[in-house]
Design a protein around this motif. Structure first.
Motif, mmCIF file in Angstrom:
data_model
loop_
_atom_site.group_PDB
_atom_site.id
_atom_site.type_symbol
_atom_site.label_atom_id
_atom_site.label_comp_id
_atom_site.label_asym_id
_atom_site.label_seq_id
_atom_site.Cartn_x
_atom_site.Cartn_y
_atom_site.Cartn_z
ATOM 1 N N GLU A 154 -5.862 -11.800 5.946
ATOM 2 C CA GLU A 154 -7.109 -11.511 5.235
ATOM 3 C C GLU A 154 -8.309 -11.621 6.164
ATOM 4 O OE1 GLU A 154 -9.658 -10.321 2.427
ATOM 5 O OE2 GLU A 154 -7.479 -10.360 2.183
ATOM 6 N N THR B 187 0.816 -1.206 0.000
ATOM 7 C CA THR B 187 0.000 0.000 0.000
ATOM 8 C C THR B 187 0.850 1.255 0.000
ATOM 9 O OG1 THR B 187 -0.126 -0.220 2.400
ATOM 10 C CG2 THR B 187 -1.943 -1.115 1.120
ATOM 11 N N THR C 107 -8.219 -2.330 -5.623
ATOM 12 C CA THR C 107 -9.328 -2.547 -4.694
ATOM 13 C C THR C 107 -9.636 -1.278 -3.894
ATOM 14 O OG1 THR C 107 -8.681 -4.869 -4.501
ATOM 15 C CG2 THR C 107 -10.112 -3.993 -2.795
ATOM 16 N N ARG D 174 -3.033 -4.128 -4.546
ATOM 17 C CA ARG D 174 -4.238 -3.855 -3.778
ATOM 18 C C ARG D 174 -4.769 -2.441 -4.011
ATOM 19 N NH1 ARG D 174 -3.588 -5.980 0.641
ATOM 20 N NH2 ARG D 174 -1.531 -6.893 0.377
ATOM 21 N N GLY E 216 -9.355 -3.757 1.564
ATOM 22 C CA GLY E 216 -8.300 -3.694 0.567
ATOM 23 C C GLY E 216 -6.981 -3.233 1.145
#
Length: 749
Positions: free
Chosen positions: A279, A9, A319, A316, A64
């Motif tokens: 997750e 991220t 998302t 990611r 996400g």
């Protein structure tokens, strides 16, 4: 497609370009799919429309950002709609939000204790059956809305009332619903390159514009009402047992669906594999946030995740951005939602519900004998309810697993010399004793018996049964020789040794068909002593010793058995098949056809190609083999065998990117251009696993036609003296498929 393994991220200079090039466009595609689905699922759940959009935003941004899957997309899931609808009816919407929050806290706790892997112990047959049942219930209920009526309380009542709805309702609502379904079906049949606008969005656009243009009397979506009714969650009132059950049901169903989606999504890309515990933790945090904000429960959704991968997402950030776009849309463009007919959203849900009954899952489960679990779960969900259906499926799956674990096979047959050969396989427990003793006592008294035990467990009852029969048989003048292929369960029990561990996995058999690498480390073979793996030579240094060791093993074990047969064949061959297959090292013709020396006259090349007679790039090698086989050996069958994951077909699909122009390989692959042309004009019949798999199959059919360009082959084929057979070997499942053979043409050659 490839994915970026640096899927963090944290945006850096090295990956910001990748985000702008791949993830940003993919996020817009997923956003266009997610908005109509989120609204539709909110309607099916009996929740405010805004709850679906809130869940979409939270699923994208929170799950996400924190999730352990690179490209999985989370949001409101259709599979949870029945649970949510039932909770809303029982406790009210605000209490449902609190239950979602508590379910998220439970998921977070399970993720912290790293129990995500245990969730995968739930049989996929139960999960797929549950989703199929939910799909049927959604489709039946929303079909009433499409037809201008109201859904009933249960699937059975919906089914009973359906004829009445069809007969009596023919207003504008029906036209909107049918138009939406028609557009969805047409979009699904369009070639991939023409699907510029996602099917759900295209269907809603066509339905909305048509209803506006003709002034149809329909029900409009009202987002402002649900926004004005927003309130904080409250504690549910009622029996605390039911509240706990609801929390656990939402947490477990959403968690299992998310984890299975993560596993499935990993198969679609080549990037970093999912961290399931991370997750599950992220899903827990997302459900706590969506519950606090008044949104639907969140779970990983396979439709949006698949769309994300196919759109080119590599991290990611796709998302996360898709969640941002939903938020921007809801805040600044929410007025557009009021143009959407409610009947169009209902029709979208009908289509989604039907798609949830995935026949591909049935095909996969059939080979493992789990179709009954799927069907019972689906029927239970439809007829009894979601929790009851899942419970029925779990019980049946457990019973079938217990049956397999305790399954025993007994095969007793007499040999030509009067001796009896008995093979007992499986797990010997007290449950198999009746069948075991019945088969053993059917052997004539006084016979010489060779008893092979191919078992992985034997309990005391089974041992006593075999031991008692052996003594009785030997007292009657017979003999019993016991050979145990795996662990010596019988010998240890007879000597009074402790049977521990209770069950051990069978040792890998030292058979000729095992690759050298599987027989090397930590295994005593004909030429290596048992040495630790760290003291073994490098892999490359073992190539020649492996070959020599294999030859010595053949001389010692196989040659004495096969020598008499080969001695009779030494003066000539008489094969029945010309077998044309790929040079791929994983294809072993005699192994996959259970044939022996003298059966197959084999031709192997890259891509199992048959150059057409008179082709510009002529190849005398294959032509000479065909001529020799048909004229000199008089073979009765020519078989072309293709296989999954063929590198030659992958090179053809790449358009030359995987080959060097002017190389021998690129010149040889020109013989596959007819297969590529046939592939372009052939639609998938649903049995393949993608473009490469379909080309591998089409290539086999094309090579059968190429064979007909040889006059001697065509003449024999027309006369009925030669059969052409297409075979396809699926490497991953070790299954041989017979493809449709070309028909024998009528009339003279």
């Amino acid at each position: 497609m490839g994915t970026d393994t640096k899927s963090d991220t944290a945006l850096t200079k090295s990956n910001i370009t990748s985000v702008l090039r791949y993830d940003l466009p993919a996020s817009l595609v997923v956003f266009l799919v997610a908005v109509p689905l989120s609204l539709g699922i909110a309607i099916a759940s009996g929740a405010p429309l805004a709850a679906g959009l809130i869940a979409g935003v939270v699923g994208g941004v929170v799950a996400g950002f924190l999730g352990g899957s690179v490209v999985q997309v989370s949001g409101p899931a259709a599979g949870l709609s029945l649970v949510v609808a039932d909770i809303v009816m029982t406790y009210g919407w605000r209490a449902t939000c609190m239950i979602t929050l508590l379910a998220g806290a439970l998921q977070l706790l399970l993720g912290v204790f790293r129990v995500a892997r245990s969730a995968l112990a739930v049989s996929p047959a139960v999960v797929h059956g549950m989703l199929a049942g939910v799909g049927v219930v959604i489709a039946l209920s929303q079909l009433h809305v499409v037809l201008g009526g109201s859904p009933q309380r249960s699937a059975i009542e919906n089914l009973i009332e359906l004829p009445q709805q069809i007969v009596n309702n023919h207003d504008h609502a029906v036209f909107v619903g049918l138009l939406t379904i028609t557009v969805l079906i047409l979009c699904a049949r369009l070639p991939q390159r023409l699907r510029i606008v996602p099917a759900p969005l295209a269907a809603l656009l066509v339905a909305s514009v048509t209803a506006w243009a003709f002034g149809w009397d329909i029900t409009r979506v009202d987002l402002s009402k649900s926004l004005s009714e927003w309130a904080t969650p409250i504690w549910p009132q009622g029996d605390w047992h039911g509240i706990i059950a609801a929390v656990m049901l939402v947490a477990l169903l959403a968690g299992v669906e998310s984890l299975l989606c993560s596993v499935a999504t990993d198969k679609l890309h080549d990037g970093k594999r999912s961290d399931l515990d991370k997750e599950l933790t992220a899903q827990g945090v997302a459900n706590m946030v969506t519950g606090a904000l008044g949104g639907l429960p969140v779970a990983g959704v396979i439709v949006r995740s698949t769309t994300n991968v196919r759109a080119g997402a590599r991290s990611r950030w796709s998302t996360i951005l898709h969640g941002v776009w939903i938020l921007v849309f809801a805040v600044f463009l929410g007025w557009m939602i009021t143009l959407i007919p409610m009947e169009a959203l209902a029709a979208l849900l009908v289509f989604i519900g039907i798609q949830m009954v995935n026949m591909g899952h049935l095909r996969n489960l059939r080979g493992h004998g789990e179709v009954p679990v799927y069907l019972i779960t689906m029927a239970g969900v439809v007829l009894l309810g979601l929790a009851e259906g899942v419970l029925l499926g779990l019980v049946l799956a457990a019973l079938l697993a217990l049956r397999r674990l305790t399954w025993v096979t007994v095969q007793a047959r007499p040999d030509s010399d009067g001796r009896w050969h008995v093979l007992i396989g499986g797990s010997l427990t007290f449950l198999g004793v009746p069948m075991l003793t019945s088969e053993l006592h059917a052997i004539p008294a006084g016979a010489a018996v060779e008893l092979d035990l191919n078992i992985d467990f034997m309990d005391n009852a089974a041992f006593e049964a075999i031991h008692a029969w052996r003594h009785d048989h030997e007292r009657g003048g017979g003999t019993v020789d016991i050979d145990e292929i795996h662990d010596e369960w019988y010998a240890m029990a007879a000597s009074g040794a402790r049977m521990f561990p209770a069950k051990t996995p069978p040792r890998a058999p030292d058979r000729w068909w095992l690759p050298w690498s599987h027989r090397r480390h930590g295994r005593r073979n004909p030429d290596y002593s048992l040495v630790p793996a760290q003291h073994m030579p490098e892999e490359d240094d073992l190539a020649v010793p492996d070959l020599l060791a294999g030859a010595r093993e053949f001389h010692r074990r196989t040659a004495p058995l096969i020598r008499p047969l080969l001695h009779g064949m030494a003066r000539g061959q008489d094969p029945s098949h010309l077998f044309i297959t790929c040079a791929d090292s994983r294809i072993v013709p005699n192994l996959i056809t259970s044939s022996g020396p003298g059966d197959l006259f084999t031709v192997r090349n890259i891509g199992n190609l048959v150059p057409r007679q008179g082709s510009t790039c002529a190849d005398d090698s294959v032509a000479a083999a065909i001529e020799y086989a048909t004229k000199m050996l008089n073979v009765r069958t020519i078989t072309v065998c293709g296989h999954s994951g063929c590198g030659a077909m992958a090179a053809l699909l790449s358009g030359g990117e995987k080959t060097v122009e002017g190389s021998a390989l690129s010149r040889w692959l020109r013989h596959g251009h007819h297969s590529l042309a046939r592939f372009v004009t052939t639609e998938s019949d649903g049995t393949d696993d993608g473009p490469l798999d379909r080309l591998c199959r089409v290539n086999v059919t094309q090579q059968l036609e190429n064979l007909r360009t040889y006059p001697q082959v065509d003449e024999l084929f027309r006369a009925g003296r030669l059969e052409l057979v297409g075979v396809y070997f699926d490497i991953a499942t070790a299954r041989v498929h017979i493809l449709e053979s070309p028909p024998v043409p009528a009339g003279p050659p």
